[in-house]
Design a protein around this motif. Sequence first.
Motif, PDB file in Angstrom:
ATOM      1  N   MET A   1       1.903   3.785   7.728  1.00 64.12           N
ATOM      2  CA  MET A   1       1.274   3.992   9.035  1.00 64.12           C
ATOM      3  C   MET A   1      -0.224   3.679   8.931  1.00 64.12           C
ATOM      4  O   MET A   1      -0.906   4.193   8.057  1.00 64.12           O
ATOM      5  N   ILE A   2      -0.696   2.852   9.830  1.00 62.87           N
ATOM      6  CA  ILE A   2      -2.106   2.465   9.798  1.00 62.87           C
ATOM      7  C   ILE A   2      -2.938   3.513  10.538  1.00 62.87           C
ATOM      8  O   ILE A   2      -2.752   3.743  11.727  1.00 62.87           O
ATOM      9  N   GLU A   3      -3.838   4.141   9.810  1.00 63.13           N
ATOM     10  CA  GLU A   3      -4.716   5.160  10.372  1.00 63.13           C
ATOM     11  C   GLU A   3      -6.070   4.597  10.766  1.00 63.13           C
ATOM     12  O   GLU A   3      -6.758   5.145  11.629  1.00 63.13           O
ATOM     13  N   LYS A   4      -6.475   3.521  10.123  1.00 60.98           N
ATOM     14  CA  LYS A   4      -7.719   2.822  10.483  1.00 60.98           C
ATOM     15  C   LYS A   4      -7.448   1.330  10.369  1.00 60.98           C
ATOM     16  O   LYS A   4      -7.171   0.822   9.286  1.00 60.98           O
ATOM     17  N   SER A   5      -7.517   0.651  11.501  1.00 59.70           N
ATOM     18  CA  SER A   5      -7.180  -0.768  11.541  1.00 59.70           C
ATOM     19  C   SER A   5      -8.258  -1.612  10.872  1.00 59.70           C
ATOM     20  O   SER A   5      -9.410  -1.190  10.724  1.00 59.70           O
ATOM     21  N   ARG A   6      -7.853  -2.805  10.478  1.00 59.49           N
ATOM     22  CA  ARG A   6      -8.816  -3.745   9.911  1.00 59.49           C
ATOM     23  C   ARG A   6      -9.530  -4.450  11.062  1.00 59.49           C
ATOM     24  O   ARG A   6      -8.896  -5.100  11.895  1.00 59.49           O
ATOM     25  N   THR A   7     -10.824  -4.319  11.121  1.00 62.21           N
ATOM     26  CA  THR A   7     -11.632  -4.966  12.156  1.00 62.21           C
ATOM     27  C   THR A   7     -12.704  -5.827  11.484  1.00 62.21           C
ATOM     28  O   THR A   7     -12.998  -5.667  10.302  1.00 62.21           O
ATOM     29  N   ILE A   8     -13.273  -6.722  12.264  1.00 61.74           N
ATOM     30  CA  ILE A   8     -14.333  -7.584  11.724  1.00 61.74           C
ATOM     31  C   ILE A   8     -15.515  -6.703  11.330  1.00 61.74           C
ATOM     32  O   ILE A   8     -16.032  -5.941  12.164  1.00 61.74           O
ATOM     33  N   PRO A   9     -15.960  -6.756  10.073  1.00 64.92           N
ATOM     34  CA  PRO A   9     -17.092  -5.919   9.655  1.00 64.92           C
ATOM     35  C   PRO A   9     -18.324  -6.162  10.521  1.00 64.92           C
ATOM     36  O   PRO A   9     -18.589  -7.295  10.938  1.00 64.92           O
ATOM     37  N   LEU A  10     -19.056  -5.089  10.790  1.00 64.29           N
ATOM     38  CA  LEU A  10     -20.246  -5.203  11.629  1.00 64.29           C
ATOM     39  C   LEU A  10     -21.237  -6.199  11.042  1.00 64.29           C
ATOM     40  O   LEU A  10     -21.841  -6.997  11.775  1.00 64.29           O
ATOM     41  N   TYR A  11     -21.418  -6.182   9.716  1.00 62.58           N
ATOM     42  CA  TYR A  11     -22.389  -7.110   9.121  1.00 62.58           C
ATOM     43  C   TYR A  11     -21.952  -8.553   9.323  1.00 62.58           C
ATOM     44  O   TYR A  11     -22.786  -9.437   9.541  1.00 62.58           O
ATOM     45  N   LEU A  12     -20.645  -8.826   9.270  1.00 63.89           N
ATOM     46  CA  LEU A  12     -20.154 -10.180   9.525  1.00 63.89           C
ATOM     47  C   LEU A  12     -20.451 -10.587  10.968  1.00 63.89           C
ATOM     48  O   LEU A  12     -20.852 -11.731  11.233  1.00 63.89           O
ATOM     49  N   GLN A  13     -20.294  -9.664  11.903  1.00 65.72           N
ATOM     50  CA  GLN A  13     -20.628  -9.969  13.297  1.00 65.72           C
ATOM     51  C   GLN A  13     -22.117 -10.270  13.448  1.00 65.72           C
ATOM     52  O   GLN A  13     -22.521 -11.148  14.219  1.00 65.72           O
ATOM     53  N   LYS A  14     -22.943  -9.540  12.703  1.00 67.39           N
ATOM     54  CA  LYS A  14     -24.383  -9.800  12.751  1.00 67.39           C
ATOM     55  C   LYS A  14     -24.705 -11.181  12.177  1.00 67.39           C
ATOM     56  O   LYS A  14     -25.552 -11.902  12.718  1.00 67.39           O
TER      57      LYS A  14
END
Length: 320
Positions: A1-14
Amino acid sequence: MIEKSRTIPLYLQKLQALDRRLPAFHPKRAEVENELARWRAGFKGEQSIDYHLGFLNEDWRILHNLRLHDGTRSFQIDTLLLTTSCIILVEVKNITGILTLDAEFHQLIRFDNEKEEAFQHPVHQADRHKMQMGWWLERNHIPSLPIKTLVVMAHPRSVLKRKNGTAGMYPQVIPAYLLPDKIHELHRHYPDPVLSDADVRELIRLLLAAHSESPQNPLHRHHIPSSDLVKGVFCPACGKTVMERIHGNWLCPHCGCTSKKAHHQALQDYAFLIHPRISNQEAASFLHISSPSTMKRLLRSLSYPASGSGRAVKYKILLD
């Protein structure tokens, strides 16, 4: 069960925002593009293991991209796997070429395209995260859970070798397709639960509450003043062409694309690189809007939370 999804890291967005906003011939462009390529490759490697994690049963609780603080410094976990009996920390490396784990000098050596490079040994990095995770559990009064580590070499064409080591050395370093089998193998060594289901839920709550994104700004990292950034609203269709505000719409003079919401990305870039709060005057300057009333209307239409009064009003830019 996924409790925290994989999202684009904030630093990568920066970094992506900086790549959009940096002039084509800026002296730091190659430096920024190299770092951006490394971060994109790393995130792609992390995404690639999600297929293999899909073979785990619901007993496993999965938290991706977890950044915690051990009391002295922060540490980043690509994927944390949790059951009532153990924790597995998964470190993902997406590196191409012939990869040699050198036991004498404790390096990862890559040979690719006639070029040889040395990297930090991934097992040592994983062991340090294991130590920091133990400290974090202790600080949060969590019963002593066994912590194991795995280092996944995610690139499908990488070749793994050992140097100055014995057969079977570094068993925690594996190709991605072996991940489910290795997790099941490790779990068989810990059949007895240490935590109750309620304890696991509480631990997950603590982990999620303790997570924090890196505050690092690539502008500061690369010593680039914000005045070097290209201002304006970029066309969502053709890229970096600055759009014009005409009759309530944004119009691209290059490809003819029109948009009512293109300014949202520009304001997000401002939040990523300059400041998460912006005044009407600052927004007008960054978006190249001459009318203060037009700018105020656009900011209000985005439902940004506002604080202050009069000319001192600041809007908190909401990130996607």
